[in-house]
Enzyme design. Sequence first.
Site: not given
Ligand code: NAD
Ligand code: 0WE
Length: 262
Positions: A155, A162, A193
């Site tokens: 990560y 974060k 996601t």
């Molecule tokens: P997601 O890919 O559906 O959402 C990420 C969003 O970020 C996308 O809609 C993308 O278009 C947007 N984004 C990226 N660059 C951008 C930019 N320059 N301008 C505007 N939008 C932009 O994935 P998600 O998992 O729903 O992620 C949403 C949030 O939740 C993120 O902050 C992620 O770190 C957080 N999160 C995700 C998880 C997980 O496991 N999926 C867990 C905890 C927190």
């Molecule tokens: O916040 C996230 C996702 C963050 C994320 C993921 C990507 C994948 C594709 C940010 N940037 C990118 N850029 C890309 O090009 N999470 C909490 C989900 C997540 O991501 C991980 C995790 C977990 C959980 C990455 C490494 C290890 C664990």
Amino acid sequence: MGLLSGKTALVFGLANERSIAWGITQAFHREGATIGISYAGEALERRVKPLAAQVNADFVEECDVSSDEQIAAVAEKAKARFGEIDILVHSIGFANKDELQGHFYNTSRAGFHLAMDISVYSFVGLARAFQPMMRKGGALLTLTYYGSMKVAPNYNMMGVAKAALEASTRYLAADFGPQGIRVNAISAGPIRTLAAMGVSGFRDMYKNFADMAPMRENVTQEDCGNAAVYLCSDWAAHVTGEVHYVDSGYNIMAAPDPRKEQ
Ligand code: NAD
Ligand code: 0WE
């Protein structure tokens, strides 16, 4: 009467039906909120527009949050359309793939800046742009992950981002408190996601999470939606600056429980 009846919510970060932003949007709609949606760029329009229609959102605007101009433009449009808003959700995170594998010490200067800009500064920038039109009693919300507190392998840069996002939540809460506006974060467990699936080793950590968490279950977009309803509703009237875990209790464990399941 829903918990958010009479409130207007803008949701940033909708990409597709798997997005956490979609779980939040659906829960807000169910609770009677008027919804506005913003998405990153043209490539997503085809996916986002039909979702917006499902929650009767006619405010559907493109905004790349790395641009001050685009943030200002969407704020202007929101003011023209809604006058005032009650809720803003920031569900955005991004780092280059290079920054999400290998050693953290290999993070490049440019990669560090990009991740901090899109994943952290954007929340501050949106808060400032929308501050003049936030109604008293309103709420800002962002999404974070436990990799901010403890090392989650791979990560890397996102964990550092974060940590800064959670600190920004507290500083924004202090800034906005006197206006009667609350600022909180949801720390969600791993969810499948778009952002998560592009990550090597995600499958294993997803399974390991459910084995270690007290509730032995993964969390869903719907769980985040319901927590978001609470944090953005009047039921959380004096809750601000908090990082609220939606993680089946994972963060309270120091080691896996070796006892046999009942
Ligand atoms: P997601 O890919 O559906 O959402 C990420 C969003 O970020 C996308 O809609 C993308 O278009 C947007 N984004 C990226 N660059 C951008 C930019 N320059 N301008 C505007 N939008 C932009 O994935 P998600 O998992 O729903 O992620 C949403 C949030 O939740 C993120 O902050 C992620 O770190 C957080 N999160 C995700 C998880 C997980 O496991 N999926 C867990 C905890 C927190
Ligand atoms: O916040 C996230 C996702 C963050 C994320 C993921 C990507 C994948 C594709 C940010 N940037 C990118 N850029 C890309 O090009 N999470 C909490 C989900 C997540 O991501 C991980 C995790 C977990 C959980 C990455 C490494 C290890 C664990």
